[in-house]
Design an enzyme around this catalytic site. Structure first.
Site, short mmCIF file in Angstrom:
data_model
loop_
_atom_site.label_atom_id
_atom_site.label_comp_id
_atom_site.label_asym_id
_atom_site.label_seq_id
_atom_site.Cartn_x
_atom_site.Cartn_y
_atom_site.Cartn_z
N SER A 136 -3.28 38.61 90.62
CA SER A 136 -3.26 39.55 91.44
C SER A 136 -2.33 41.01 91.16
CB SER A 136 -2.85 39.25 92.33
OG SER A 136 -2.77 40.03 93.65
N TYR A 149 0.42 32.61 98.31
CA TYR A 149 -0.31 33.25 97.96
C TYR A 149 0.47 34.37 96.46
CZ TYR A 149 -4.26 36.58 95.65
OH TYR A 149 -5.02 36.70 94.84
#
Length: 282
Positions: A136, A149
């Site tokens: 990401s 995350y």
């Protein structure tokens, strides 16, 4: 373009589905993992004879190894493996239960590791292959309210970078795919959200959560274009170790790296004071 055999985890929706559709459109064979028989049938309907579904929970490492071995036997040698399965966990660090942090790492980190470890021996013996994993932009920069995350994606970045240096000698290329904000349901119903419990974070976090929910479905990134980009790098002789996708990711990652560089420069003198007068340099 030479026809390739792909394995992509998590193809029922989102970027995983976009990667699979782009690979199928380019004439490749794709084995996609899903979580249910219904999703399996929907995926296989994308291409008779070229789209092959497998039901798999990537947190079951034994099952991951068995599926990869079975695919190598029955579908054929894998050229490209994309570890895509994962999810987002939103919540401030203090408010996120440890059990949820562990689950985040179990899926995003250990599920990815299991997938790549299962495929690697086959590619090593063939002295060729492409290993990819979706991290990401949150693997190279961090935002408030996404500590678990971002932590999982930072962990993947380190694993992938080291892995790439280990297996380059075998003709295997490793790429970390770093998407920005794409028009999928990642930030909508697909995201897990920790329960709010500490009012002191309201001023900071409430606007962040509301903004993310309002933007869901109107993100800048086009999943189909992301799929085309990933298919493209799977065909080039020297694919990147890092593939940033999206102009927002480019901007935010660059700002984060600049901030790190500024800290290094500002505190360089102090950093050097911790050395012995003589010693081995790495």
């Amino acid at each position: 373009m030479q026809q390739q055999k792909w394995l992509i985890t998590g193809v029922s929706s989102g970027l995983g589905r976009a990667f699979a559709e782009a690979a199928l459109a380019a004439g490749h064979t794709v084995v996609g993992t899903v979580r249910s028989e219904e999703d399996l049938r929907a995926f296989e309907a994308l291409g008779a004879g070229s789209a092959h579904g497998r039901v798999l929970d990537v947190t079951d490492s034994d099952a991951v190894a068995a599926v990869v071995a079975e695919v190598e036997r029955n579908v054929g040698p894998l050229d490209v493996v994309v570890a895509n399965a994962g999810y987002g966990l939103e919540g401030t660090f203090e408010e996120t239960p440890l059990a949820e942090v562990r689950r985040q790492f179990e899926v995003n980190v250990f599920g990815t590791v299991a997938t790549l470890q299962a495929a690697l021996p086959f590619m090593r013996r063939r002295r060729s292959g492409r290993l990819m994993a979706v991290t990401s932009m949150g693997g190279l920069m961090a935002v408030p309210g996404m500590s678990a995350y971002c932590g999982s994606k930072f962990a993947l970045e380190g694993i992938l970078e080291a892995l790439g240096k280990e297996v380059a000698q075998f003709g295997i290329h490793v790429t970390a795919i770093e998407p920005g904000s794409f028009r999928t349901d990642w930030a909508g119903r697909s995201m897990t959200r920790a329960t709010r419990s500490v009012g002191d974070y309201d001023e900071l976090f409430v606007p962040i959560r509301e903004g993310r929910q309002k933007a869901s479905g109107n993100q800048l990134g086009n999943p189909a274009r992301a799929g085309e980009a990933v298919v493209h790098i799977a065909s080039v002789d020297r694919p990147p170790a890092h593939l940033v996708l999206g102009s927002d990711a480019l901007r935010l990652i660059a700002a984060a790296r600049t901030a790190v560089d500024e800290d290094i420069r500002a505190w360089e003198t102090l950093s050097r004071t911790t050395d012995f007068a003589e010693g081995a340099q790495l």
